[in-house]
Design an enzyme around this catalytic site. Structure first.
Site, mmCIF file in Angstrom:
data_model
loop_
_atom_site.group_PDB
_atom_site.id
_atom_site.type_symbol
_atom_site.label_atom_id
_atom_site.label_comp_id
_atom_site.label_asym_id
_atom_site.label_seq_id
_atom_site.Cartn_x
_atom_site.Cartn_y
_atom_site.Cartn_z
ATOM 1 N N ARG A 29 -9.628 2.170 -0.582
ATOM 2 C CA ARG A 29 -8.506 3.214 -0.398
ATOM 3 C C ARG A 29 -8.068 3.813 -1.499
ATOM 4 O O ARG A 29 -7.033 3.865 -1.986
ATOM 5 C CB ARG A 29 -7.274 2.550 0.351
ATOM 6 C CG ARG A 29 -7.711 1.656 1.639
ATOM 7 C CD ARG A 29 -6.638 1.201 2.384
ATOM 8 N NE ARG A 29 -6.014 -0.034 2.066
ATOM 9 C CZ ARG A 29 -4.984 -0.565 2.506
ATOM 10 N NH1 ARG A 29 -4.461 0.123 3.512
ATOM 11 N NH2 ARG A 29 -4.483 -1.730 2.302
ATOM 12 N N PRO A 30 -9.113 4.874 -1.999
ATOM 13 C CA PRO A 30 -8.979 5.290 -3.318
ATOM 14 C C PRO A 30 -7.494 6.420 -3.132
ATOM 15 O O PRO A 30 -7.363 7.223 -2.048
ATOM 16 C CB PRO A 30 -10.218 6.268 -3.408
ATOM 17 C CG PRO A 30 -10.755 6.174 -2.174
ATOM 18 C CD PRO A 30 -10.339 5.281 -1.469
ATOM 19 N N ILE A 31 -7.047 6.543 -4.206
ATOM 20 C CA ILE A 31 -5.878 7.526 -4.191
ATOM 21 C C ILE A 31 -6.129 8.792 -5.034
ATOM 22 O O ILE A 31 -5.358 9.693 -5.584
ATOM 23 C CB ILE A 31 -4.615 6.910 -4.910
ATOM 24 C CG1 ILE A 31 -4.817 6.331 -6.179
ATOM 25 C CG2 ILE A 31 -4.102 5.736 -3.905
ATOM 26 C CD1 ILE A 31 -3.405 6.066 -6.877
ATOM 27 N N ASP A 32 -7.689 8.786 -5.542
ATOM 28 C CA ASP A 32 -7.762 10.374 -6.117
ATOM 29 C C ASP A 32 -7.643 11.513 -5.162
ATOM 30 O O ASP A 32 -7.105 12.471 -6.080
ATOM 31 C CB ASP A 32 -9.487 10.306 -6.465
ATOM 32 C CG ASP A 32 -10.328 10.072 -5.305
ATOM 33 O OD1 ASP A 32 -9.950 9.215 -4.232
ATOM 34 O OD2 ASP A 32 -11.309 10.731 -5.245
ATOM 35 N N ARG B 13 0.768 -1.123 0.109
ATOM 36 C CA ARG B 13 0.219 0.081 0.131
ATOM 37 C C ARG B 13 0.741 1.176 0.050
ATOM 38 O O ARG B 13 0.591 2.009 -0.723
ATOM 39 C CB ARG B 13 -0.923 -0.017 1.260
ATOM 40 C CG ARG B 13 -1.563 1.200 1.241
ATOM 41 C CD ARG B 13 -2.806 1.295 0.112
ATOM 42 N NE ARG B 13 -3.298 2.396 0.002
ATOM 43 C CZ ARG B 13 -4.249 2.924 -1.162
ATOM 44 N NH1 ARG B 13 -4.355 1.892 -1.968
ATOM 45 N NH2 ARG B 13 -4.742 3.961 -1.320
ATOM 46 N N CYS C 85 -3.258 -4.725 1.952
ATOM 47 C CA CYS C 85 -4.196 -5.442 2.473
ATOM 48 C C CYS C 85 -5.641 -5.156 2.089
ATOM 49 O O CYS C 85 -6.046 -3.935 1.888
ATOM 50 C CB CYS C 85 -4.263 -5.326 4.127
ATOM 51 S SG CYS C 85 -2.829 -5.671 4.824
#
Length: 310
Positions: free
Chosen positions: A35-38, A6, A30
């Site tokens: 768990r957006p990275i926008d 991650r 995990c």
């Protein structure tokens, strides 16, 4: 390797700030929920970067980053760190509003400032980065003690009716965990950089909900839930950060845990002791929860899929 980690998303900010371009595979880690990275990518665009996503690869280009005022929709730890890393060498001023306030952000600020960077406000929701042309590289720095690791060790004593003394602790970082452990009946003594816990009697139930710092940390939720599985009474846990964080509970049930899930809430009816079983670690913290349950269980427990635990 990036697909399995991650934290690999932090290479984006590091490389973008240092060399003006970055290309990284979409991060893995995990599977505990979205768990957006926008947040990260929108921030880079606001700083003048061209961002594109092709297949599984994220590409960022900006040979000259610009100053910016960035308001995060959610106080994301990773996005806050990535913006700091990108802005440190930008020679521009970047302000982050609604920044994450976790101690790890403060530690990153202190490290970069020791290198000659100029960052202020870490530990609050407003952070200011005054970018530099260059920074030093020949320093020594001691990384902060891991608060989740400390919390896990404390819970290992609680679940075994044991005692533990831990040194090199930043006590203020783990107070949300300390308060809950005291609530369930543990005797805790705090010193400047030391903590001791004694669990003499069967622990009591409690209710808790996970929140961004300084609330109860989501990474401690599976660990303390494992402890509450043998508490006297019924506990209610509300997980507000990751929607798939309860996957480990199906494995804990194999060890005798009595748990029902209703939306974001897990209702745990305490049993006297876990039973040994063959179980599978679903993720890092869920795996730690199973290790703790195994310390309490009668007999020999075998845990498979331990890559993330290791």
């Amino acid at each position: 390797a990036v697909r399995n980690l991650r934290a690999s998303v932090l290479f984006l900010g590091s490389l973008l700030g240092r060399s003006g371009s970055a290309e990284v595979y979409y991060p893995g880690g995990c599977n505990i929920g979205k768990r957006p990275i926008d947040f990260h990518l929108k921030a880079f665009e606001k700083m003048g970067a061209d961002v594109s996503v092709r297949q599984e690869c994220i590409s960022c280009e900006a040979h000259k980053l610009s100053g910016a005022k960035i308001h995060l929709d959610f106080p994301s730890v990773g996005a806050t760190e990535n913006i700091i890393l990108a802005a440190t060498l930008s020679n521009k001023v970047v302000n982050i509003k609604n920044a994450a306030m976790e101690p790890e952000i403060v530690d990153l600020q202190n490290f970069i400032n020791k290198l000659g960077g100029c960052i202020s406000g870490a530990g609050t929701n407003n952070i200011k980065i005054i970018g530099r042309d260059n920074i030093k590289t020949n320093i020594e720095y001691e990384v902060m003690p891991d608060r989740i690791e400390i919390g896990t060790l404390l819970c290992s004593a609680a679940i075994t009716n044991g005692s533990i003394n831990i040194e090199n602790v930043k006590v203020e970082h783990i107070l949300p965990v300390v308060y809950k452990l005291e609530e369930i009946g543990c005797d805790i003594k705090l010193k400047d950089n030391e903590i001791s816990l004694i669990a003499k009697n069967r622990i009591k139930s409690c209710n808790l909900k996970t929140m961004p710092y300084p609330g109860f940390p989501t990474d401690m939720q599976p660990i303390i839930s494992s402890v509450l599985g043998i508490a006297k009474g019924t506990s209610i846990i509300v997980e507000n950060i990751f929607e798939n964080r309860y996957k480990y509970l199906s494995e804990l049930k194999r060890m005798g845990a009595k748990v029902t899930i209703e939306g974001k809430a897990a209702i745990i009816k305490g049993i006297k002791r876990y039973n040994s079983a063959k179980v599978e670690a679903t993720d890092l913290r869920g795996g730690a929860a199973l290790v703790l349950a195994s310390l309490n269980a009668k007999g020999k427990t075998i845990i498979s899929n331990i890559g993330y635990i290791l």
